[in-house]
Design an enzyme around this catalytic site. Structure first.
Site, PDB file in Angstrom:
ATOM      1  N   ASP A  85     -19.161 -33.706 -13.379  1.00 36.73           N
ATOM      2  CA  ASP A  85     -18.962 -32.358 -12.858  1.00 36.73           C
ATOM      3  C   ASP A  85     -20.181 -32.205 -11.728  1.00 36.73           C
ATOM      4  O   ASP A  85     -20.418 -30.933 -11.693  1.00 36.73           O
ATOM      5  CB  ASP A  85     -18.988 -31.370 -14.213  1.00 36.73           C
ATOM      6  N   ASP A 111      -9.240 -31.130 -13.197  1.00 32.44           N
ATOM      7  CA  ASP A 111     -10.674 -30.282 -12.663  1.00 32.44           C
ATOM      8  C   ASP A 111     -11.427 -31.360 -11.810  1.00 32.44           C
ATOM      9  O   ASP A 111     -12.197 -30.809 -11.208  1.00 32.44           O
ATOM     10  CB  ASP A 111     -11.454 -30.156 -14.013  1.00 32.44           C
TER      11      ASP A 111
END
Length: 391
Positions: free
Chosen positions: A115, A175
């Site tokens: 991330d 994602d």
């Protein structure tokens, strides 16, 4: 029969009225600024007792929730402050953006997460664009190096999660498309094409393995890195079921491939973005205001939560995709409609929700976490959409 025609005409008229309405960006930003000033006061208050908590994430069960810098959402709050500076050119926002961005800096060395695009690129990328501070550029490059260590040549993708090894071997989530922008930017800064090649490999293999024929996406693909990248499982961990279309996942996919086309000009990425956009916009499940339910296939619809965060990500992506696609008018019209809905029906009342801008997002419904709440990434992409709507 005449009465039915009249009712249908009224419905169509209602749709056209909603579609034609435009968001007052100045008014929306002014409202968002006031809310965010409240948010900052709550952040500073919370940090007096727990200075390791750096960013506000959500409000859950009435409680204000802050997170440490290694949380995947830590970068959105400082990144929002950069958007306020971009819009207002007010030095107050510049100083605040710089201050809270520094709190995330150490994560540039974090190799335990995929991330880093969210955590580092959102604040430092926007910071660099607006200030050209070379220190920000160095952080971005280091973060790209850290992210690159999660790439497996056999599978050709970046690993997403290190947790729950009993459930999967090499999980890759949709994602993860959002983190590729960090890699593209690092190649621009350094001339090192290895970052670019990793991003392309990940995007290509995600097209190959993540999508169904209708362009909806699975959430998780589990790879076997010992057998030529064989697919072990196709899952939807945060959605209703493995074969369902989790709303935020579709939004990540749309945004990710739109961005990939911008960075590469590869027509396959534009075609993928068009296909995903068509899936989202042709849904008969999504209500008239354009804000999706948390999952397109939840059988309890309409008695389930919406996801304003999915809408925010989608509308931001649509404004950019409208610049590239032959379906420009359709995407711009849809984006205008969704943004108007968010700005009129989904904003917090002044001073409420501890200063978060939007409400009615859904984080992880299967885990009974963050259901029908304000959440920081909804606010970030909403502000980005407001800025993009002006262009």
């Amino acid at each position: 029969m005449k009465q039915k025609i009249q009712i249908l005409s009224l419905m169509l008229l209602s749709f056209n009225v909603v579609k034609a309405q435009k968001t007052d960006v100045a008014k929306a930003f002014a409202s968002a600024e006031k809310q965010t000033i409240v948010l900052i006061k709550n952040v500073d208050s919370a940090r007096k007792d727990k200075p390791n908590l750096v960013s506000p994430r959500t409000v859950e069960k009435g409680a204000f929730k802050m997170v440490v810098s290694k949380d995947w959402t830590s970068g959105f709050f400082p990144a929002e402050l950069w958007y306020f500076y971009q819009y207002t050119k007010d030095k107050k926002w510049l100083d605040l953006a710089k201050k809270y961005t520094e709190d995330i800096k150490k994560e540039q060395f974090n190799r335990g997460t995929h991330d880093l695009g969210f955590m580092i690129y959102c604040p430092f990328g926007n910071g660099y664009k607006l200030t050209k501070d070379t220190a920000y550029r160095s952080v971005i490059v280091q973060a790209a190096k850290s992210l690159s260590t999660r790439f497996n040549k056999t599978a050709g993708v970046l690993k997403s999660w290190d947790h729950n090894g009993d459930k999967w071997k090499y999980p890759v989530i949709i994602d993860n498309m959002m983190n590729l922008e960090l890699l593209f930017e690092a190649t621009k800064f350094t001339g090192d094409s290895s970052f670019y090649k990793i991003a392309i490999s990940h995007a290509d293999n995600t097209i190959k393995n993540h999508f169904r024929p209708d362009f909806s996406s699975y959430h998780v693909i589990d790879y076997d890195t010992t057998q030529n990248g064989k697919i072990l499982q196709k899952l939807t961990a945060q959605g209703y079921a493995n074969e369902s279309a989790w709303a935020r996942g579709q939004a990540w996919a749309l945004y990710g491939y739109t961005m990939c086309f911008r960075e590469t000009k590869k027509q396959a990425y534009l075609a993928q973005a068009d296909g995903i956009a068509n899936f989202i916009l042709s849904s008969k499940i999504t209500p008239e205001d354009g804000i999706p339910y948390w999952d397109y296939n939840d059988p309890q619809i309409p008695n389930v939560s919406r996801d304003a965060s999915a809408a925010s990500i989608t509308v931001s992506a649509l404004y950019e995709l409208a610049k590239y696609s032959k379906n420009s008018k359709k995407y711009k019209s849809a984006a205008d409609k969704i943004l108007y809905s968010l700005s009129t029906k989904y904003v917090s009342k002044p001073g409420e929700n501890y200063g978060f801008i939007l409400e009615h997002s859904t984080g992880h419904r299967p885990a009974k976490s963050e259901i029908d709440v304000p959440i920081n990434y909804a606010d970030y992409y909403y502000l980005e959409a407001l800025l993009r709507s002006k262009n």
